[in-house]
Each structure stands twice: as structure tokens, then as C-alpha cells.
Design a protein around this motif. Structure first.
Motif, PDB file in Angstrom:
ATOM      1  N   ALA A 247     -12.493   8.092 -28.180  1.00  0.00           N
ATOM      2  CA  ALA A 247     -12.217   9.483 -28.187  1.00  0.00           C
ATOM      3  C   ALA A 247     -11.344  10.123 -29.203  1.00  0.00           C
ATOM      4  CB  ALA A 247     -12.090   9.990 -26.799  1.00  0.00           C
ATOM      5  N   GLY A 248     -10.522   9.315 -29.938  1.00  0.00           N
ATOM      6  CA  GLY A 248      -9.397   9.675 -30.853  1.00  0.00           C
ATOM      7  C   GLY A 248      -8.421  10.424 -30.109  1.00  0.00           C
ATOM      8  N   MET A 249      -8.080  10.174 -28.810  1.00  0.00           N
ATOM      9  CA  MET A 249      -6.823  10.626 -28.359  1.00  0.00           C
ATOM     10  C   MET A 249      -6.110   9.314 -27.441  1.00  0.00           C
ATOM     11  SD  MET A 249      -9.451  13.159 -26.067  1.00  0.00           S
ATOM     12  CE  MET A 249      -8.117  14.295 -25.302  1.00  0.00           C
ATOM     13  N   THR A 250      -4.931   9.797 -27.164  1.00  0.00           N
ATOM     14  CA  THR A 250      -3.775   8.836 -26.737  1.00  0.00           C
ATOM     15  C   THR A 250      -4.392   8.790 -25.210  1.00  0.00           C
ATOM     16  OG1 THR A 250      -2.468  10.544 -25.801  1.00  0.00           O
ATOM     17  CG2 THR A 250      -1.915   9.733 -28.029  1.00  0.00           C
ATOM     18  N   PRO A 251      -4.127   7.357 -24.587  1.00  0.00           N
ATOM     19  CA  PRO A 251      -4.777   7.139 -23.336  1.00  0.00           C
ATOM     20  C   PRO A 251      -4.267   8.299 -22.298  1.00  0.00           C
ATOM     21  CG  PRO A 251      -3.818   5.079 -24.268  1.00  0.00           C
ATOM     22  CD  PRO A 251      -3.424   6.256 -25.386  1.00  0.00           C
ATOM     23  N   ARG A 252      -2.937   8.654 -22.386  1.00  0.00           N
ATOM     24  CA  ARG A 252      -2.536   9.635 -21.165  1.00  0.00           C
ATOM     25  C   ARG A 252      -3.318  10.902 -21.482  1.00  0.00           C
ATOM     26  NH1 ARG A 252       3.874  10.228 -20.074  1.00  0.00           N
ATOM     27  NH2 ARG A 252       3.555   8.360 -19.388  1.00  0.00           N
ATOM     28  N   THR A 253      -3.231  11.364 -22.655  1.00  0.00           N
ATOM     29  CA  THR A 253      -4.115  12.727 -22.847  1.00  0.00           C
ATOM     30  C   THR A 253      -5.691  12.747 -22.513  1.00  0.00           C
ATOM     31  OG1 THR A 253      -2.336  13.194 -24.521  1.00  0.00           O
ATOM     32  CG2 THR A 253      -4.603  14.476 -24.647  1.00  0.00           C
ATOM     33  N   PHE A 254      -6.183  11.306 -22.994  1.00  0.00           N
ATOM     34  CA  PHE A 254      -7.348  11.416 -22.732  1.00  0.00           C
ATOM     35  C   PHE A 254      -7.787  11.413 -21.202  1.00  0.00           C
ATOM     36  CE2 PHE A 254     -10.812   8.067 -21.483  1.00  0.00           C
ATOM     37  CZ  PHE A 254     -11.990   8.991 -21.952  1.00  0.00           C
ATOM     38  N   ALA A 255      -7.000  10.617 -20.231  1.00  0.00           N
ATOM     39  CA  ALA A 255      -7.324  10.528 -18.904  1.00  0.00           C
ATOM     40  C   ALA A 255      -7.218  11.925 -18.300  1.00  0.00           C
ATOM     41  CB  ALA A 255      -6.200   9.419 -18.362  1.00  0.00           C
ATOM     42  N   ARG A 256      -6.199  12.844 -18.683  1.00  0.00           N
ATOM     43  CA  ARG A 256      -5.703  14.106 -18.286  1.00  0.00           C
ATOM     44  C   ARG A 256      -6.957  14.844 -18.591  1.00  0.00           C
ATOM     45  NH1 ARG A 256      -1.375  14.532 -20.203  1.00  0.00           N
ATOM     46  NH2 ARG A 256      -1.787  16.036 -21.846  1.00  0.00           N
ATOM     47  N   THR A 257      -7.264  15.116 -20.000  1.00  0.00           N
ATOM     48  CA  THR A 257      -8.064  16.003 -20.273  1.00  0.00           C
ATOM     49  C   THR A 257      -9.796  15.849 -19.942  1.00  0.00           C
ATOM     50  OG1 THR A 257      -7.000  16.123 -22.367  1.00  0.00           O
ATOM     51  CG2 THR A 257      -9.192  17.048 -22.408  1.00  0.00           C
ATOM     52  N   TYR A 258      -9.963  14.375 -19.855  1.00  0.00           N
ATOM     53  CA  TYR A 258     -11.254  14.068 -19.190  1.00  0.00           C
ATOM     54  C   TYR A 258     -11.531  14.463 -17.763  1.00  0.00           C
ATOM     55  CZ  TYR A 258     -15.566  11.498 -18.427  1.00  0.00           C
ATOM     56  OH  TYR A 258     -17.032  11.500 -18.314  1.00  0.00           O
ATOM     57  N   ALA A 259     -10.572  14.162 -17.041  1.00  0.00           N
ATOM     58  CA  ALA A 259     -10.641  14.522 -15.594  1.00  0.00           C
ATOM     59  C   ALA A 259     -10.893  15.851 -15.588  1.00  0.00           C
ATOM     60  CB  ALA A 259      -9.290  13.753 -14.767  1.00  0.00           C
ATOM     61  N   SER A 260     -10.060  16.819 -16.280  1.00  0.00           N
ATOM     62  CA  SER A 260      -9.805  18.174 -16.051  1.00  0.00           C
ATOM     63  C   SER A 260     -11.346  18.778 -16.284  1.00  0.00           C
ATOM     64  CB  SER A 260      -8.917  18.741 -16.886  1.00  0.00           C
ATOM     65  OG  SER A 260      -8.724  20.186 -16.732  1.00  0.00           O
ATOM     66  N   GLN A 261     -11.801  18.222 -17.375  1.00  0.00           N
ATOM     67  CA  GLN A 261     -13.157  19.059 -17.891  1.00  0.00           C
ATOM     68  C   GLN A 261     -14.373  18.517 -17.202  1.00  0.00           C
ATOM     69  OE1 GLN A 261     -13.588  19.075 -22.128  1.00  0.00           O
ATOM     70  NE2 GLN A 261     -11.819  19.951 -22.902  1.00  0.00           N
ATOM     71  N   MET A 262     -14.285  16.977 -16.809  1.00  0.00           N
ATOM     72  CA  MET A 262     -15.631  16.628 -16.169  1.00  0.00           C
ATOM     73  C   MET A 262     -15.659  16.484 -14.741  1.00  0.00           C
ATOM     74  SD  MET A 262     -16.944  16.324 -19.039  1.00  0.00           S
ATOM     75  CE  MET A 262     -18.423  15.703 -18.479  1.00  0.00           C
ATOM     76  N   GLY A 263     -14.368  16.775 -14.237  1.00  0.00           N
ATOM     77  CA  GLY A 263     -14.233  16.739 -12.851  1.00  0.00           C
ATOM     78  C   GLY A 263     -14.210  15.441 -12.172  1.00  0.00           C
ATOM     79  N   ARG A 264     -14.216  14.164 -12.941  1.00  0.00           N
ATOM     80  CA  ARG A 264     -13.899  12.681 -12.240  1.00  0.00           C
ATOM     81  C   ARG A 264     -13.017  12.069 -13.460  1.00  0.00           C
ATOM     82  NH1 ARG A 264     -19.939  10.286 -11.874  1.00  0.00           N
ATOM     83  NH2 ARG A 264     -20.856  11.861 -13.187  1.00  0.00           N
ATOM     84  N   THR A 265     -12.608  10.988 -12.911  1.00  0.00           N
ATOM     85  CA  THR A 265     -11.843  10.268 -13.919  1.00  0.00           C
ATOM     86  C   THR A 265     -12.691   9.247 -14.803  1.00  0.00           C
ATOM     87  OG1 THR A 265     -11.959   8.244 -12.305  1.00  0.00           O
ATOM     88  CG2 THR A 265     -10.188   9.700 -12.043  1.00  0.00           C
ATOM     89  N   PRO A 266     -12.357   8.933 -16.000  1.00  0.00           N
ATOM     90  CA  PRO A 266     -13.064   7.929 -16.789  1.00  0.00           C
ATOM     91  C   PRO A 266     -13.693   6.568 -16.067  1.00  0.00           C
ATOM     92  CG  PRO A 266     -10.960   8.775 -17.752  1.00  0.00           C
ATOM     93  CD  PRO A 266     -10.814   9.194 -16.519  1.00  0.00           C
ATOM     94  N   ALA A 267     -12.882   6.179 -15.090  1.00  0.00           N
ATOM     95  CA  ALA A 267     -13.337   5.223 -14.461  1.00  0.00           C
ATOM     96  C   ALA A 267     -14.500   5.316 -13.612  1.00  0.00           C
ATOM     97  CB  ALA A 267     -12.151   4.404 -13.615  1.00  0.00           C
ATOM     98  N   ARG A 268     -14.384   6.560 -13.193  1.00  0.00           N
ATOM     99  CA  ARG A 268     -15.603   7.039 -12.024  1.00  0.00           C
ATOM    100  C   ARG A 268     -16.822   7.078 -12.822  1.00  0.00           C
ATOM    101  NH1 ARG A 268     -14.850   5.288  -7.038  1.00  0.00           N
ATOM    102  NH2 ARG A 268     -12.946   5.994  -6.148  1.00  0.00           N
ATOM    103  N   MET A 269     -16.555   7.701 -14.076  1.00  0.00           N
ATOM    104  CA  MET A 269     -17.867   7.811 -14.927  1.00  0.00           C
ATOM    105  C   MET A 269     -18.537   6.538 -15.466  1.00  0.00           C
ATOM    106  SD  MET A 269     -18.426   7.699 -18.560  1.00  0.00           S
ATOM    107  CE  MET A 269     -16.901   7.846 -19.447  1.00  0.00           C
ATOM    108  N   VAL A 270     -17.618   5.662 -15.849  1.00  0.00           N
ATOM    109  CA  VAL A 270     -18.239   4.205 -16.208  1.00  0.00           C
ATOM    110  C   VAL A 270     -19.057   3.653 -15.046  1.00  0.00           C
ATOM    111  CG1 VAL A 270     -17.391   2.006 -16.999  1.00  0.00           C
ATOM    112  CG2 VAL A 270     -16.242   3.952 -17.936  1.00  0.00           C
ATOM    113  N   GLU A 271     -18.322   3.582 -14.009  1.00  0.00           N
ATOM    114  CA  GLU A 271     -18.843   2.983 -12.757  1.00  0.00           C
ATOM    115  C   GLU A 271     -20.110   3.601 -12.533  1.00  0.00           C
ATOM    116  OE1 GLU A 271     -17.624   3.643  -8.092  1.00  0.00           O
ATOM    117  OE2 GLU A 271     -16.855   1.660  -8.773  1.00  0.00           O
ATOM    118  N   ALA A 272     -20.108   4.988 -12.524  1.00  0.00           N
ATOM    119  CA  ALA A 272     -21.672   5.619 -12.178  1.00  0.00           C
ATOM    120  C   ALA A 272     -22.841   5.172 -13.231  1.00  0.00           C
ATOM    121  CB  ALA A 272     -21.459   7.156 -12.228  1.00  0.00           C
TER     122      ALA A 272
END
Length: 332
Positions: A247-272
Motif C-alpha cells: 500500500a506504500g505506507m508504514t505498518p503503523r499508519t497502514f493498520a490505523r488508516t485501513y481500520a478507520s476507513q474499512m471498518g475492520r483490521t487488515p488481518a480480518r480482511m485477509v481472513e474473509a
């Protein structure tokens, strides 16, 4: 097939209805009858009816011939299916159809709706306290008009007692295949689906959207490219660090931004996405479960089994036996 009782199904039609809301269920019922009726007679006696009868104009512009609902008085009706569709942004529940449903509801075994046909059943007072599905675009309007109806905006179809409701358009076929399965068993339903070149018979527990499509409906679409990439790399080790790099982001920024915009964590997205892909593999292929697990990025077959139990409440083998066109092959 052994001796059976022909079940009468009335499909309700009206001007500006969705053509596929009617023709999809009608074709599924007809296909089941042609394939499995035999000398014992058809599985279903289907009747397309409207308030006054005659030609009704569908939203697709194709007229459909109907019989008047008055001619059905005194008939034994097993199932009623209300199609959806309307002209404009407001659903018009024809008063004559509403009154007819009220009269027939106590005698019919099942009341069903496709898409916005739920509005017609609701106007007839049949959905109070019921859990129902409808087209995702009409969920809020149905909630506003009928606050005592429990609406699930995600499901393809829902059975709540004698009430069966489904999401938009093609979901009416999924619902009808489930009706056929309830009436005549899994074999008849899955063979009907295959004859209609619907090799996947989706369960009511599935979402109206695939995981990638649901993600892309979020505003902004910032992670659309990431979701596409993930879908093509499910077999790899998809850590937060790997996703952040993509995604071209730092891990911390990515995790925070993704959860905020998508309503779930990156790990939950991958599992789904892995679970959805595993379901498709079980439905469409005869691959052994061990191979499917490896292809979806699970280190061990047991990990995939745990995810199925946690998310769906059944094992992968049970899922395959219910929804696969390949029978039980590959479950060992």
C-alpha cells in the motif's frame, strides 16, 4: 423420482416489476419439474397472477401475461412468491394484491419475496417481528416504513419460519433453489442448478457482495488496488508489514488508516477473502482439502477447519456436501 404431490406456486406480478425477479424463480421451478417430475407429474404447478390479470409491463419493457388473482380463490396454494421492482424511488404496493395476501397468508405454507417484493409482504402485515432480506439499496427505506421488521442488509436470502425473503434480482434464484431443496432434497436442487448452468448454489448465509466487491463499495476506494492484489496472493504470508509495503505506507499508519476507513483490521480482511476463496474452491472443484488450505495460505488443513467452524458453524466437508456440484470428492 418417487411419487410426490404437485405443489402449487403463485408468483405475483405487477407493472414495472423486475423481469428476472419473476422469470428467475419461475425457470428454476420449471426446470426442477422437467428434470425430476416424470410420470408422477410435475413437481410444481406455477401460476403467474396479477391484480386484474392480462398483460403487465415489466421494467425491462417485456410484457408478461397473467391471470387475475380472483380466479385463484378456493385453490390450494402451497407457496406465494412476490417479485420486486418499481418505477421511481417509491415502492407501490397494489391494494388488491395486499388484500389478497392477507386473505391467503393463513392458508399458504410459505410466503416469499424477491428484492423489493418484501415491501408487498410488509404492507400486508406479514413481516412484523420477522428477520428479512431485501435489495441492499432499499434496506433503509424498508426500515423507515416498517420499523418492526428486522432487516439483515447482508444476506442473500433468509428463512424465518414460513417467511422466505431474498436480496435483489438474481438472489431470487438462490431462494428458489433453497425452496426446491426443502421440498425435494439436495439432489434435485443441485441438479436444477447445474441444468441452469448455475454450478454454484449459494447459501443464504452468504453476503450479497463478495469480499473484494464489498470492500470497494466503501467511499474513497483508496485500497481497491490492494484488495485486488491480496485476492491474487492469498497463498502467500500476508503480514501487516507486507500489506503496508504494497500500500506504500508504514505498518503503523497502514493498520490505523485501513481500520478507520474499512471498518475492520487488515488481518480480518485477509481472513474473509481466504474464507470466501476456500468456499468457491469447495463448490467448484474436487481438490482435496489439504490442497485448498495450502492454496489459500493456511499453513495446515486444521487451521482452515477452525476458520470454517468459527465463521460458518460447519466443517469444510459439510460445506462441500451442501453446495458442491462435485459431490463428496476430495474431502479426504
Amino acid at each position: 423420482m418417487k411419487a410426490h404431490t404437485t405443489l402449487r406456486v403463485v408468483l405475483l406480478a405487477y407493472d414495472d416489476m423486475n423481469l428476472l425477479d419473476l422469470s428467475g424463480p419461475l425457470q428454476a421451478l420449471t426446470t426442477a419439474s422437467k428434470r425430476h417430475g416424470g410420470s408422477a407429474g410435475p413437481l410444481y404447478d406455477t401460476i403467474v397472477a396479477s391484480a386484474e390479470g392480462g398483460l403487465i409491463n415489466t421494467s425491462a419493457g417485456l410484457p408478461v401475461m397473467t391471470v387475475p388473482i380472483a380466479t385463484l380463490d378456493g385453490m390450494a396454494i402451497d407457496t406465494i412468491i412476490a417479485a420486486g421492482g418499481c418505477k421511481g424511488q417509491e415502492f407501490y404496493a397494489h391494494p388488491a394484491l395486499v388484500k389478497w395476501i392477507v386473505r391467503q397468508a393463513p392458508h399458504a405454507r410459505r410466503l416469499c419475496s424477491v428484492c423489493t417484493g418484501a415491501f408487498l409482504l410488509a404492507a400486508a402485515g406479514q413481516l412484523q417481528g420477522k428477520r428479512v432480506a431485501t435489495h441492499w439499496e432499499w434496506v433503509e427505506r424498508l426500515r423507515q416504513l416498517y420499523p418492526q421488521v428486522d432487516i439483515d442488509a447482508d444476506k442473500i436470502f433468509i428463512k424465518d419460519g414460513a417467511i422466505w425473503t431474498s436480496a435483489g434480482v438474481s438472489a431470487g434464484i438462490d431462494l428458489t433453489l433453497a425452496l426446491i431443496e426443502e421440498d425435494y432434497g439436495h439432489h434435485v436442487a443441485i441438479e436444477t442448478a447445474r441444468q441452469m448452468v448455475m454450478f454454484i448454489k449459494r447459501s443464504g448465509g452468504q453476503s450479497q457482495f463478495s469480499v473484494p466487491l464489498a470492500a470497494q463499495t466503501q467511499e474513497g476506494g483508496r485500497f481497491d488496488a490492494l484488495h485486488t492484489w491480496v485476492a491474487a496472493h492469498l497463498h502467500e504470508n500476508l503480514t501487516v508489514e507486507r500489506l503496508a509495503e504494497q500500500a506504500g505506507m508504514t505498518p503503523r499508519t497502514f493498520a490505523r488508516t485501513y481500520a478507520s476507513q474499512m471498518g475492520r483490521t487488515p488481518a480480518r480482511m485477509v481472513e474473509a477473502m481466504r474464507l470466501e476463496a476456500a468456499c468457491r474452491a469447495l463448490e467448484k472443484t474436487a481438490l482435496p482439502l489439504k490442497t485448498i488450505a495450502a492454496n489459500m495460505g493456511y499453513m495446515e488443513e486444521q487451521n482452515l477447519r477452525r476458520v470454517f467452524q468459527r465463521q460458518l458453524g460447519i466443517s469444510p466437508g459439510q460445506y462441500r456436501s451442501r453446495f458442491s456440484s462435485h459431490g463428496t470428492a476430495g474431502q479426504h
